[in-house]
Design a protein around this motif. Structure first.
Motif, PDB file in Angstrom:
ATOM      1  N   LEU A 184      32.271  65.627-100.183  1.00 29.58           N
ATOM      2  CA  LEU A 184      32.229  64.221 -99.794  1.00 29.58           C
ATOM      3  C   LEU A 184      31.013  63.889 -98.926  1.00 29.58           C
ATOM      4  N   GLY A 185      30.070  64.802 -98.860  1.00 28.34           N
ATOM      5  CA  GLY A 185      28.834  64.522 -98.134  1.00 28.34           C
ATOM      6  C   GLY A 185      29.043  64.214 -96.671  1.00 28.34           C
ATOM      7  N   ARG A 186      29.986  64.889 -96.031  1.00 28.42           N
ATOM      8  CA  ARG A 186      30.229  64.643 -94.599  1.00 28.42           C
ATOM      9  C   ARG A 186      29.042  65.107 -93.757  1.00 28.42           C
ATOM     10  N   LEU A 187      28.324  66.100 -94.266  1.00 32.36           N
ATOM     11  CA  LEU A 187      27.168  66.639 -93.561  1.00 32.36           C
ATOM     12  C   LEU A 187      25.924  66.530 -94.444  1.00 32.36           C
ATOM     13  N   PRO A 188      24.738  66.447 -93.835  1.00 33.10           N
ATOM     14  CA  PRO A 188      23.521  66.332 -94.627  1.00 33.10           C
ATOM     15  C   PRO A 188      23.020  67.690 -95.127  1.00 33.10           C
ATOM     16  N   VAL A 189      22.412  67.695 -96.289  1.00 31.12           N
ATOM     17  CA  VAL A 189      21.622  68.823 -96.784  1.00 31.12           C
ATOM     18  C   VAL A 189      20.344  68.204 -97.346  1.00 31.12           C
ATOM     19  N   GLY A 241      28.570  63.411-106.598  1.00 25.90           N
ATOM     20  CA  GLY A 241      29.705  62.547-106.851  1.00 25.90           C
ATOM     21  C   GLY A 241      29.422  61.125-106.388  1.00 25.90           C
ATOM     22  N   THR A 242      30.321  60.243-106.706  1.00 28.72           N
ATOM     23  CA  THR A 242      30.131  58.825-106.364  1.00 28.72           C
ATOM     24  C   THR A 242      30.729  58.452-105.020  1.00 28.72           C
ATOM     25  N   GLU A 243      31.592  59.302-104.483  1.00 24.30           N
ATOM     26  CA  GLU A 243      32.280  58.995-103.230  1.00 24.30           C
ATOM     27  C   GLU A 243      31.642  59.773-102.082  1.00 24.30           C
ATOM     28  N   MET A 244      31.393  59.097-100.957  1.00 22.83           N
ATOM     29  CA  MET A 244      30.808  59.745 -99.791  1.00 22.83           C
ATOM     30  C   MET A 244      31.561  59.354 -98.537  1.00 22.83           C
ATOM     31  N   ARG A 245      31.680  60.329 -97.609  1.00 25.38           N
ATOM     32  CA  ARG A 245      32.282  60.084 -96.298  1.00 25.38           C
ATOM     33  C   ARG A 245      31.443  60.805 -95.245  1.00 25.38           C
ATOM     34  N   VAL A 246      30.212  60.390 -95.075  1.00 21.45           N
ATOM     35  CA  VAL A 246      29.340  61.056 -94.108  1.00 21.45           C
ATOM     36  C   VAL A 246      29.849  60.797 -92.693  1.00 21.45           C
TER      37      VAL A 246
END
Length: 474
Positions: free
Chosen positions: A175-180, A229-234
């Motif tokens: 969910l892209g909670r953290l950056p890469v 994916g289409t969903e993100m929760r950074v």
């Protein structure tokens, strides 16, 4: 928390990996590690405890001990890493950032029932890096294995792998909670949590990986193995607290966000007529400082630093195991500028108020040095839920959180049904919460940033932000 950094290059990669990893030292205090690949030596690894000495000093001999054209490094607040794994899909070094909530369930379901075993640590715990590697090894290749691991993990896992051919595989958590973030120079590529880490090493940003995206990297190529994916929760807390000021995530710079955040805090106070008679706006060093600059720029008071942290010999106040010693060292680090404290009305902005274990000591210190008034502002909403995705806070028991504990003190367990009301300063319950905490710590007033305010300061669609620690909503 933690952070990682990787390099795949046509030249020696140890120097870049060393300095790039060192630039993540603000993200963890327990262990540092590096792994490298050289075509003659193969994979190498080194791990050190960094609780009482920073990464740089523990790895100062790494240039003589390790060589290779590919390398990864990590700063970890959890288990030792990177690990070198020999498996059905090859031999590789692996590092992760994140948190696994269902480790025991995964061990029982996928591993022990098949006759597998783990090298148990003290207390019988299993290294989360080894667990993720075992899940990856259930599949026939790295891409399918990473997707499988991220699917069954309850929590968060960004993954960096150094293969036995010198290439890298990097994956952002589902969910892209953290950056890469990927960087590039004429010799090859880098992978980093913090964008400035590779920029200081003369890499230019290529792009951030999307949620769940997986890439394979050689010195000459960046190949997508699985699309985002289409969903993100950074994580919104990236910008308010643990992200470094010079970094940029999702095209939003941390320092500029904090200026905007402080400005909004000041606007909220003006609208409510709160704390308008003050002499100086001050930041609780260090991460509260840019929020305070934003507040001061919007207010009628000047920014000032009434006390300075002495860091040459006390770089980390949280290193000792006992809270009493941590509090003592925190006090030892605070050197007052008495001319900025004596008979002054001060407003402090802190990045957050989580447990409040050191705040009373700081306020007492200010009054001991002649402060006339001390107002406190939190740059984020009241912390109501321990983070279950990143473990950025030491707090595991919800009642360690000062806001939640105060609710129970005011109204018992019944009060926890009204957390949303307590979070807002526009409600009677919210005002009671602020008064109770202010009385506890001897603040002249206390206010928190609103959820809407912090979302506005970040400038990303609310549906793409994780605000679980404030709202309890996933």
């Amino acid at each position: 928390m933690g952070g990682f950094f990787g390099v795949v290059s046509k030249r020696d990669a140890i120097s870049d990996a060393f300095f790039g990893t060192d630039y993540h030292s603000h993200l963890g205090t327990k262990r540092g590690g590096m792994a490298a690949y050289d075509k003659e030596i193969g994979l190498q690894r080194d791990i050190h405890n960094i609780e009482n000495s920073p990464f740089r000093t523990k790895f100062e001999n790494i240039f003589e001990e390790m060589k290779g054209t590919s390398a990864i490094g990590c700063i970890s607040d959890t288990h030792p890493q990177p690990l070198i794994i020999r498996s059905n899909i090859g031999t590789y070094a692996i590092s992760i950032i994140g948190h696994i909530n269902n480790a025991e369930e995964l061990i029982e379901k996928y591993l022990l029932t098949n006759g597998g075993h783990f090298n148990a640590m003290t207390g019988g715990n299993v290294n989360s890096v080894e667990l993720i590697a075992s899940l990856i090894n259930h599949k026939a290749d790295f891409c399918e294995g990473i997707k499988f691991a991220q699917e069954v993990i309850d929590g968060t896992a960004s993954i960096l792998i150094l293969k036995n051919d010198g290439s890298l595989v990097a994956a952002r958590d589902k969910l892209g909670r953290l950056p890469v973030i990927i960087g590039k120079n004429k010799y090859g590529y880098s992978v980093s949590f913090e964008s400035y880490a590779f920029e200081k090493l003369d890499y230019e940003k290529v792009r951030e990986l999307g949620p769940g995206e997986i890439v394979h990297i050689t010195p000459d190529s960046l190949t997508q193995l699985s699309p985002p994916g289409t969903e993100m929760r950074v994580c919104a807390f990236l910008w308010t607290y643990y992200g470094y000021s010079t970094s940029t995530y999702e095209n939003v710079n941390v320092e500029l966000m904090r200026y905007r955040n402080g400005k909004i805090l000041a606007q909220n106070d003006k609208e409510r007529g709160l704390a308008q008679d003050i002499d100086y706006v001050c930041g609780m060093p260090d991460s509260g400082t840019p929020h305070a600059i934003g507040y001061a720029n919007e207010s009628d008071a000047d920014f000032a630093r009434p006390f300075i942290k002495y860091t040459p010999t006390w770089p980390r106040s949280f290193t000792p195991s006992s809270q009493a010693q941590r509090n003592r060292i925190a006090k030892m680090k605070q050197i007052p500028v008495k001319e900025l404290i004596q008979d002054k009305k001060l407003l402090f902005v802190d990045d957050s108020i989580v447990r409040g274990t050191q705040l009373k000591g700081t306020v007492d210190f200010l009054y001991e040095n002649g402060a006339k008034a001390v107002h406190m502002r939190s740059a984020c909403p009241p912390m109501m839920y321990p983070c279950k995705y990143l473990s950025f806070s030491r707090s595991v028991d919800p009642l360690e959180l000062i806001a939640r504990r105060t609710i129970v003190e005011l109204e018992g367990e019944e009060g926890l049904k009204y957390i949303e009301e307590y979070s807002s300063s526009d409600t009677e319950r919210g005002q009671k919460l602020r008064r109770a905490i202010a009385d506890k710590f001897n603040f002249d007033s206390l206010e928190f940033q609103t959820l809407d305010g912090i979302i506005e300061a970040i400038g990303i669609e609310p549906c793409k932000l994780c605000t679980y620690c404030w709202t309890g909503k996933e």
